[in-house]
Design a protein around this motif. Structure first.
Motif, PDB file in Angstrom:
ATOM      1  N   SER A  24      -6.199  -3.529  11.277  1.00 23.01           N
ATOM      2  CA  SER A  24      -5.003  -3.440  10.431  1.00 23.01           C
ATOM      3  C   SER A  24      -5.164  -4.175   9.103  1.00 23.01           C
ATOM      4  CB  SER A  24      -3.784  -3.977  11.190  1.00 23.01           C
ATOM      5  OG  SER A  24      -4.005  -5.288  11.649  1.00 23.01           O
ATOM      6  N   ARG A  68       3.895  -5.165   8.341  1.00 22.01           N
ATOM      7  CA  ARG A  68       3.131  -5.678   7.195  1.00 22.01           C
ATOM      8  C   ARG A  68       3.912  -6.727   6.402  1.00 22.01           C
ATOM      9  NH1 ARG A  68       1.123  -1.041   4.110  1.00 22.01           N
ATOM     10  NH2 ARG A  68       3.308  -0.639   3.694  1.00 22.01           N
ATOM     11  N   SER A  98      -2.386  -2.756   1.752  1.00 25.51           N
ATOM     12  CA  SER A  98      -2.031  -1.465   1.187  1.00 25.51           C
ATOM     13  C   SER A  98      -0.525  -1.375   0.928  1.00 25.51           C
ATOM     14  CB  SER A  98      -2.456  -0.373   2.180  1.00 25.51           C
ATOM     15  OG  SER A  98      -1.854   0.848   1.882  1.00 25.51           O
ATOM     16  N   ASP A  99      -0.125  -0.342   0.187  1.00 26.38           N
ATOM     17  CA  ASP A  99       1.290  -0.047  -0.019  1.00 26.38           C
ATOM     18  C   ASP A  99       1.723   1.202   0.739  1.00 26.38           C
ATOM     19  OD1 ASP A  99       1.741  -2.195  -1.713  1.00 26.38           O
ATOM     20  OD2 ASP A  99       1.136  -1.071  -3.496  1.00 26.38           O
ATOM     21  N   LYS A 100       0.800   1.808   1.489  1.00 27.98           N
ATOM     22  CA  LYS A 100       1.113   3.051   2.205  1.00 27.98           C
ATOM     23  C   LYS A 100       2.111   2.778   3.329  1.00 27.98           C
ATOM     24  CE  LYS A 100      -3.332   5.229   1.313  1.00 27.98           C
ATOM     25  NZ  LYS A 100      -4.567   5.746   1.902  1.00 27.98           N
ATOM     26  N   PRO A 101       2.961   3.767   3.635  1.00 25.52           N
ATOM     27  CA  PRO A 101       3.917   3.596   4.737  1.00 25.52           C
ATOM     28  C   PRO A 101       3.182   3.300   6.055  1.00 25.52           C
ATOM     29  CG  PRO A 101       4.413   5.581   3.478  1.00 25.52           C
ATOM     30  CD  PRO A 101       3.092   5.064   2.980  1.00 25.52           C
ATOM     31  N   THR A 102       3.783   2.438   6.866  1.00 25.33           N
ATOM     32  CA  THR A 102       3.163   2.043   8.129  1.00 25.33           C
ATOM     33  C   THR A 102       4.222   1.539   9.107  1.00 25.33           C
ATOM     34  OG1 THR A 102       1.526   0.580   9.148  1.00 25.33           O
ATOM     35  CG2 THR A 102       2.717  -0.308   7.262  1.00 25.33           C
ATOM     36  N   THR A 115      -4.464  -1.934   6.102  1.00 24.27           N
ATOM     37  CA  THR A 115      -3.033  -1.608   6.087  1.00 24.27           C
ATOM     38  C   THR A 115      -2.219  -2.762   5.522  1.00 24.27           C
ATOM     39  OG1 THR A 115      -3.348  -0.183   8.011  1.00 24.27           O
ATOM     40  CG2 THR A 115      -1.095  -0.871   7.529  1.00 24.27           C
TER      41      THR A 115
END
Length: 191
Positions: A147, A161, A153-157, A150
């Motif tokens: 992870s 986070r 990152s700014d990507k949806p998850t 992740t």
């Protein structure tokens, strides 16, 4: 044999396990992907995930078991049963794909309750640095089955986070602590 600690609602845990006799659990990318899909199916409804890492012959997860009222499924099974369902589903698929039979994971799976924020922060860095510790890569950013990427990152998850980064104050400190800890952490300090 000591009694197995039950997983309690509202508590944080380090969940880890390995293949029987340290056998390989993940032979190819599709294995990792399938395990993560099954994890989403069986574990995500009853737990929040803060960090994870899948290695060839073992894995680590940092989770919080949701309170009973937070679990949105009609079939509210025990958290330990959800993990058993995950391991059984993956074993069945793995055995079919590789023409093998029998158990794949050690029993019982290991779990350690997380009691303080310092341990929580160190465990996140330990989990992400596991591939570094095992000489697979030089930095966790180079390993695709954790992870770490992740977290930065700014990507949806579904990963928690925001909460993870807050434990480190900000993303830059998250990166700094991971770089600092990569040479410091040993499994003995956590297990």
């Amino acid at each position: 044999m000591p009694a197995i600690q039950p997983l309690e609602n509202g508590k944080y845990y380090h969940i880890y396990n390995r293949g029987i006799n340290s056998d390989i659990l993940f032979k190819e990318n599709g294995n990792y992907e399938h395990f993560l899909k099954l994890y989403d199916l069986h574990i995500e409804p009853m737990a929040e995930t803060y960090a994870w890492c899948l290695m060839k012959n073992h894995f680590h997860f940092l989770i919080r078991i949701k309170e009973v009222e937070e679990i949105k499924t009609e079939n509210k099974i025990l958290p330990s049963q959800s993990f058993s369902n995950l391991f059984n589903a993956y074993t069945k698929a793995f055995n079919k794909k590789y023409n093998r039979h029998g158990a794949l994971f050690e029993r019982p799976f290991r779990r350690k309750s997380i009691e303080n924020e310092n341990y929580f922060q160190n465990l996140i860095a330990y989990i992400h640095n596991n591939p570094v510790h095992h000489n697979i890569c030089e930095h966790p950013i180079n390993y695709p089955w954790s992870s770490y990427i992740t977290c930065i990152s700014d990507k949806p998850t579904k990963l928690k986070r925001k909460e993870v980064i807050e434990i480190f104050n900000d993303v830059e400190n998250f990166k700094y602590v991971h770089q600092l800890k990569s040479n410091d952490l040993t499994i003995n300090s956590f297990l």
